[in-house]
Scaffold this active site. Structure first.
Site, PDB file in Angstrom:
ATOM      1  N   ASP A 159      27.150  55.646  48.639  1.00 61.18           N
ATOM      2  CA  ASP A 159      26.923  56.489  47.743  1.00 61.18           C
ATOM      3  C   ASP A 159      28.004  57.248  47.868  1.00 61.18           C
ATOM      4  OD1 ASP A 159      25.391  55.014  45.808  1.00 61.18           O
ATOM      5  OD2 ASP A 159      24.216  56.792  46.775  1.00 61.18           O
ATOM      6  N   HIS A 187      19.445  59.177  43.854  1.00 64.61           N
ATOM      7  CA  HIS A 187      20.667  57.656  43.957  1.00 64.61           C
ATOM      8  C   HIS A 187      20.591  56.227  42.653  1.00 64.61           C
ATOM      9  CE1 HIS A 187      21.806  54.148  45.687  1.00 64.61           C
ATOM     10  NE2 HIS A 187      21.017  53.748  45.485  1.00 64.61           N
TER      11      HIS A 187
HETATM   12  P1  NAX Z   1      14.665  42.550  50.210  1.00 71.60           P
HETATM   13  O1  NAX Z   1      14.013  42.220  48.859  1.00 71.60           O
HETATM   14  O2  NAX Z   1      15.683  41.608  50.705  1.00 71.60           O
HETATM   15  O3  NAX Z   1      14.082  42.814  51.627  1.00 71.60           O
HETATM   16  C1  NAX Z   1      12.612  43.896  51.380  1.00 71.60           C
HETATM   17  C2  NAX Z   1      12.200  43.157  52.408  1.00 71.60           C
HETATM   18  O4  NAX Z   1      11.214  44.117  52.612  1.00 71.60           O
HETATM   19  C3  NAX Z   1      10.952  42.409  51.701  1.00 71.60           C
HETATM   20  O5  NAX Z   1      11.082  40.902  53.465  1.00 71.60           O
HETATM   21  C4  NAX Z   1       9.683  42.271  52.607  1.00 71.60           C
HETATM   22  O6  NAX Z   1       8.791  41.829  52.274  1.00 71.60           O
HETATM   23  C5  NAX Z   1       9.571  43.483  52.716  1.00 71.60           C
HETATM   24  N1  NAX Z   1       8.856  44.529  51.890  1.00 71.60           N
HETATM   25  C6  NAX Z   1       7.946  44.926  50.587  1.00 71.60           C
HETATM   26  N2  NAX Z   1       6.720  45.557  50.732  1.00 71.60           N
HETATM   27  C7  NAX Z   1       7.369  45.864  52.363  1.00 71.60           C
HETATM   28  C8  NAX Z   1       5.727  46.553  52.580  1.00 71.60           C
HETATM   29  N3  NAX Z   1       5.209  47.237  51.975  1.00 71.60           N
HETATM   30  N4  NAX Z   1       6.418  47.405  53.874  1.00 71.60           N
HETATM   31  C9  NAX Z   1       7.509  46.643  54.262  1.00 71.60           C
HETATM   32  N5  NAX Z   1       7.942  45.822  54.232  1.00 71.60           N
HETATM   33  C10 NAX Z   1       7.962  45.629  52.538  1.00 71.60           C
HETATM   34  O7  NAX Z   1      15.603  43.885  49.993  1.00 71.60           O
HETATM   35  P2  NAX Z   1      16.844  44.734  50.527  1.00 71.60           P
HETATM   36  O8  NAX Z   1      18.194  44.025  49.869  1.00 71.60           O
HETATM   37  O9  NAX Z   1      16.916  44.824  52.130  1.00 71.60           O
HETATM   38  O10 NAX Z   1      16.731  45.726  49.878  1.00 71.60           O
HETATM   39  C11 NAX Z   1      16.080  46.791  50.386  1.00 71.60           C
HETATM   40  C12 NAX Z   1      15.786  48.181  49.337  1.00 71.60           C
HETATM   41  O11 NAX Z   1      16.849  49.077  49.646  1.00 71.60           O
HETATM   42  C13 NAX Z   1      15.530  47.697  47.911  1.00 71.60           C
HETATM   43  O12 NAX Z   1      14.662  48.934  47.730  1.00 71.60           O
HETATM   44  C14 NAX Z   1      17.116  48.297  47.498  1.00 71.60           C
HETATM   45  O13 NAX Z   1      16.708  48.444  46.161  1.00 71.60           O
HETATM   46  C15 NAX Z   1      16.941  49.239  48.532  1.00 71.60           C
HETATM   47  N6  NAX Z   1      18.651  49.572  48.244  1.00 71.60           N
HETATM   48  C16 NAX Z   1      19.030  51.422  49.127  1.00 71.60           C
HETATM   49  C17 NAX Z   1      20.414  51.366  48.823  1.00 71.60           C
HETATM   50  C18 NAX Z   1      20.915  52.893  48.469  1.00 71.60           C
HETATM   51  O14 NAX Z   1      21.951  53.554  48.423  1.00 71.60           O
HETATM   52  N7  NAX Z   1      19.480  53.769  49.011  1.00 71.60           N
HETATM   53  C19 NAX Z   1      21.562  50.782  48.405  1.00 71.60           C
HETATM   54  C20 NAX Z   1      20.855  49.356  49.198  1.00 71.60           C
HETATM   55  C21 NAX Z   1      19.788  48.454  48.557  1.00 71.60           C
HETATM   56  O15 NAX Z   1      19.960  48.396  47.058  1.00 71.60           O
END
Ligand code: NAX
Length: 327
Positions: A159, A187
């Site tokens: 952000d 956030h």
């Molecule tokens: P993806 O869905 O591509 O990848 C998430 C991965 O996490 C998957 O491979 C899944 O198998 C894995 N996962 C789920 N549960 C798990 C667990 N208990 N232990 C280990 N791995 C696990 O999501 P992606 O685009 O990579 O985003 C990841 C996270 O970042 C999401 O929650 C998203 O909302 C968040 N974000 C946060 C941002 C921020 O500024 N704070 C911005 C970007 C993003 O939106």
């Protein structure tokens, strides 16, 4: 030569993981003289995909990468870890209420907090990226009572970077000219990107742009940028999020320059009326490996109302996870 620093990345097979791991391996997280060892955590169904990513990391022949291990058990993944990047989270699915989302994430961040408490290195630093990031960090932290509170942070650097980019474009200056921009609160769409104290080339940004632009253009553009990226790409922000995670940790370890600050969600000490213990975004400086909330800023009425609104949302999230027994 230096022993490798252990870096655990959860959600390693996801899209942020894919962008993040190669930047860590190339030395951008900690510096060009620091070898790293990667510990990837995934859910069992995604371990195979993580193995594919690990093959590609191997194929990068990165001089600083001392190895990659893959786990589906948090206890093992956080063993001896120095830097924990908690990226994997449960996304909101159709028809899911906010409470359900918080509960599903509690099932992830509670055991991860416990595993960090049990096995991480004494100097562990934790960055939560997975959403809802602030409250997920609160959950993890509350299950790691032996880890100092200031080691738990959540990411608002994306952000912050988005705010810098919008301001640089508006003012026609490079981002390097901008100082003292801040993200306050959650956030989420309630976040408050503030230019109240911000400067460009020694001048006040607030004097160079009008209030209507700030209220109707700048703030909503920054706060809703994630949705705009999804609309354009068909996928959520990934490389920019990975880049911000790199920035967050690099700054934490190497410090902020004199006369400037950055933004991070850190445990509140009650500063600026933000209830103690909440993980809320503040303007922060970093020195000697510690983030500290910038103190003594005067907060004008507009900023006060915006900060209070976002903090109220964080209080609500905290109360929900408290009722669910997650903290
Ligand atoms: P993806 O869905 O591509 O990848 C998430 C991965 O996490 C998957 O491979 C899944 O198998 C894995 N996962 C789920 N549960 C798990 C667990 N208990 N232990 C280990 N791995 C696990 O999501 P992606 O685009 O990579 O985003 C990841 C996270 O970042 C999401 O929650 C998203 O909302 C968040 N974000 C946060 C941002 C921020 O500024 N704070 C911005 C970007 C993003 O939106």
């Amino acid at each position: 030569s230096q022993a490798p620093v252990n870096v655990t990345v959860t959600g390693a097979a996801g899209q942020i993981g894919y962008a993040l791991l190669f930047r860590i391996a190339s030395g951008q997280l900690l510096g060009q003289d620091v070898p790293v060892k990667l510990r990837l955590l995934e859910i069992p169904q995604a371990v195979k995909a993580a193995e594919g990513t690990a093959m590609e990391l191997e194929d990068g022949a990165f001089p600083l990468l001392a190895g990659t291990d893959i786990f589906d058990d948090p206890k093992q993944a956080f063993e001896g870890t120095n830097i924990a990047l908690l990226v994997g989270a449960r996304p909101r699915s159709k028809g899911m209420e906010r409470g359900d989302l918080l509960e599903a994430n509690g099932g992830i961040f509670k055991p991860q907090g416990e595993a960090i408490n049990a096995g991480a290195a004494d100097d562990v630093k934790v960055l939560v990226v997975g959403n809802p990031a602030n409250t997920n960090a609160l959950i993890a932290r509350s299950h790691a009572p032996d880890v100092p509170a200031d080691r738990f942070t959540a990411m608002t650097r994306l952000d912050h970077n988005r705010a810098l980019a919008q301001l640089a474009k508006k003012l026609g200056v490079p981002v390097t000219e901008l100082k003292k921009v801040a993200i306050w609160g959650n956030h989420s769409a309630t976040q408050y990107p503030s230019v109240q104290h911000a400067e460009f080339g020694g001048k006040k940004i607030a004097d160079a742009v009008d209030q209507a632009w700030l209220e109707n253009d700048f703030i909503p553009t920054v706060a809703k940028r994630g949705a705009a990226i999804i609309e354009a790409r068909g996928l959520s922000s990934a490389a920019s999020a990975a880049s911000a995670a790199i920035d967050h940790v690099y700054t934490w370890v190497n410090g902020t320059p004199a006369g400037d600050w950055t933004s991070a969600a850190v445990v509140s000490d009650g500063s600026y009326g933000v209830p103690e213990g909440l993980i809320s975004s503040f303007p922060v400086t970093a020195k000697d490996g510690k983030y500290e909330i910038v103190q003594g800023l005067e907060i004008d009425d507009f900023s006060r109302a915006r900060i209070d609104a976002s903090v109220a949302e964080l209080v609500e999230e905290r109360d929900t996870v408290q009722k669910l027994g997650l903290i």
